[in-house]
Design an enzyme around this catalytic site. Structure first.
Site, mmCIF file in Angstrom:
data_model
loop_
_atom_site.group_PDB
_atom_site.id
_atom_site.type_symbol
_atom_site.label_atom_id
_atom_site.label_comp_id
_atom_site.label_asym_id
_atom_site.label_seq_id
_atom_site.Cartn_x
_atom_site.Cartn_y
_atom_site.Cartn_z
ATOM 1 N N CYS A 128 0.931 -1.222 -0.027
ATOM 2 C CA CYS A 128 0.062 -0.016 0.035
ATOM 3 C C CYS A 128 0.658 1.205 -0.020
ATOM 4 O O CYS A 128 1.754 1.232 0.548
ATOM 5 C CB CYS A 128 -0.987 -0.004 1.033
ATOM 6 S SG CYS A 128 -0.245 0.540 2.597
ATOM 7 N N GLN A 173 -5.304 -0.598 -3.572
ATOM 8 C CA GLN A 173 -6.234 -1.654 -4.080
ATOM 9 C C GLN A 173 -6.998 -1.204 -5.111
ATOM 10 O O GLN A 173 -7.179 -1.726 -6.292
ATOM 11 C CB GLN A 173 -6.988 -2.553 -3.206
ATOM 12 C CG GLN A 173 -7.274 -3.658 -3.534
ATOM 13 C CD GLN A 173 -7.959 -4.752 -2.788
ATOM 14 O OE1 GLN A 173 -7.699 -4.696 -1.565
ATOM 15 N NE2 GLN A 173 -9.170 -5.174 -2.907
ATOM 16 N N CYS A 205 -1.596 -3.239 6.832
ATOM 17 C CA CYS A 205 -1.667 -1.963 7.712
ATOM 18 C C CYS A 205 -2.941 -1.898 8.629
ATOM 19 O O CYS A 205 -2.744 -0.900 9.414
ATOM 20 C CB CYS A 205 -1.429 -0.566 6.538
ATOM 21 S SG CYS A 205 -2.920 -0.517 5.577
HETATM 22 ZN ZN LIG Z 1 -2.079 1.007 4.151
#
Ligand SMILES: [Zn+2]
Length: 199
Positions: free
Chosen positions: A90, A131, A161
């Site tokens: 991410c 995503q 995360c």
């Molecule tokens: Zn993240």
């Protein structure tokens, strides 16, 4: 987007030595001794790992998708590659998000080698991602290079995360989808896609 943001120049790419030095700085910042025996080689290893995690920047989707086959014996139904293992990072925390991608397209006279769908997922996964963007980019590359009659992409992933920090939800899955062409127009096509993915 403001003009200043648009005209903002990307800073020059850091060198490997600078990247290793940055890891050393982080090690020192958390209160460790970067010269401790067990940690001396860590910056080099971390930077090498990052090379793997982010190898997708060096690959052009056109190279993956350029070779297609037209001799498909009149096959016109959707082609689905499901449960493609995906692992990305991410862009907000550089933490992994890991799960599966399901990619389908409806051929328009041309098909791809099946491994190409998996390679496409890998390529875009190995970049700093959200995503949502990953889902859109996989679909966009297929639309652009293959020009199929429809594309469906679904990704289900767990974000580290969220698992190991922040709200600490260990099993929450993020599901994203993108549909275009016949999949967007026709609810039955989408239902069939979901049934095949879950079947
Ligand atoms: Zn993240």
């Amino acid at each position: 987007m403001t003009a200043s943001k648009k005209n903002r120049k990307k800073p020059a790419r850091a060198s490997r030595a600078e990247a290793e030095e940055a890891i050393r700085t982080l090690i020192s910042w958390i209160g460790e001794d970067p010269d401790r025996e067990g940690l001396v080689e860590t910056p080099r290893r971390v930077v090498r790992s990052f090379e793997e995690y982010f190898a997708g920047y060096a690959i052009d989707p056109a190279d993956i998708l350029s070779r297609t086959f037209t001799d498909v014996g009149g096959y016109t139904d959707p082609v689905l590659l499901k449960d493609i293992e995906m692992e990305s990072r991410c862009e907000h925390h550089m933490a992994p998000f890991i799960g599966h991608a399901h990619v389908a397209y409806i051929p328009n006279g041309r098909v791809l080698g099946l491994s190409k769908l998996a390679r496409l997922v890998d390529m875009y996964s190995r970049r700093m991602q959200t995503q949502e963007r990953l889902t859109r980019e996989i679909a966009g590359a297929l639309e652009k290079h293959l020009k199929p009659k429809g594309v469906a992409v679904m990704i289900e992933a767990e974000h580290f995360c969220m698992k190991v920090r922040g709200v600490r939800k260990d099993h929450a899955q993020t599901v994203t989808t993108h549909f275009s062409g016949a999949y967007r127009k026709d609810a039955e096509m989408r239902t069939a896609f979901f049934a095949q993915v879950k079947g």
